[in-house]
Design a protein around this motif. Structure first.
Motif, PDB file in Angstrom:
ATOM      1  N   PHE A   1       0.831  -1.198   0.000  1.00 29.15           N
ATOM      2  CA  PHE A   1       0.000   0.000   0.000  1.00 29.15           C
ATOM      3  C   PHE A   1       0.867   1.250   0.000  1.00 29.15           C
ATOM      4  N   VAL A   2       0.462   2.234  -0.788  1.00 29.98           N
ATOM      5  CA  VAL A   2       1.033   3.579  -0.728  1.00 29.98           C
ATOM      6  C   VAL A   2      -0.134   4.508  -0.435  1.00 29.98           C
ATOM      7  N   LEU A   3       0.008   5.306   0.629  1.00 29.91           N
ATOM      8  CA  LEU A   3      -1.055   6.235   1.005  1.00 29.91           C
ATOM      9  C   LEU A   3      -0.736   7.622   0.487  1.00 29.91           C
ATOM     10  N   ASP A   4      -1.786   8.356   0.124  1.00 31.45           N
ATOM     11  CA  ASP A   4      -1.591   9.737  -0.298  1.00 31.45           C
ATOM     12  C   ASP A   4      -1.601  10.635   0.937  1.00 31.45           C
ATOM     13  N   GLY A   5      -1.452  11.898   0.775  1.00 30.17           N
ATOM     14  CA  GLY A   5      -1.422  12.829   1.894  1.00 30.17           C
ATOM     15  C   GLY A   5      -2.755  13.010   2.587  1.00 30.17           C
ATOM     16  N   HIS A   6      -3.832  12.429   2.038  1.00 28.81           N
ATOM     17  CA  HIS A   6      -5.173  12.571   2.609  1.00 28.81           C
ATOM     18  C   HIS A   6      -5.631  11.279   3.274  1.00 28.81           C
TER      19      HIS A   6
END
Length: 119
Positions: free
Chosen positions: A104-109
């Motif tokens: 998983f890569v999460l965005d800034g939100h």
């Protein structure tokens, strides 16, 4: 939750990752899709699905093609905003048993911007 790379307890994963994993297991396509940023990408079985409409289609197809259970057996924080969860799957798919890494890569939100699933 730790701020350094390394193993983490599944319960300490970001909420969006935990929610996705639960929804994916329950075949709750709406909740699973809501975990993704609008421009997110999922790569599974050599194919990439971009955007939430394509991701929902992938979830629906993957959720109905085979019957299986998925049990998280390990988790790591790779970097800030990057997590790997090892899922043990058992079911009626070819081979019947596999351990898959969900990266998983999460965005800034705090939404998922990328998910790569591979052995």
């Amino acid at each position: 939750m730790t701020e350094h790379p390394g193993q983490v307890d599944v319960a300490d994963l970001p909420e969006v990752v935990r929610n996705f994993l639960r929804a994916h297991e329950a075949r709750d396509f709406s909740t699973a899709t809501a975990a993704f940023a609008p421009e997110a990408a999922v790569t599974d079985d050599g194919r990439t699905y971009r955007g939430t409409d394509a991701i929902r289609g992938w979830l629906e197809q993957a959720g109905t093609q085979y019957t299986y259970t998925a049990t998280p057996v390990g988790a790591e924080r790779d970097d800030p905003g990057r997590y790997t969860v090892v899922q043990h799957l058992e079911g009626d798919f070819p081979g019947g048993v596999v351990d898959l890494r969900y990266r998983f890569v999460l965005d800034g939100h705090e939404l998922i911007s990328e998910l790569t699933i591979a052995p």
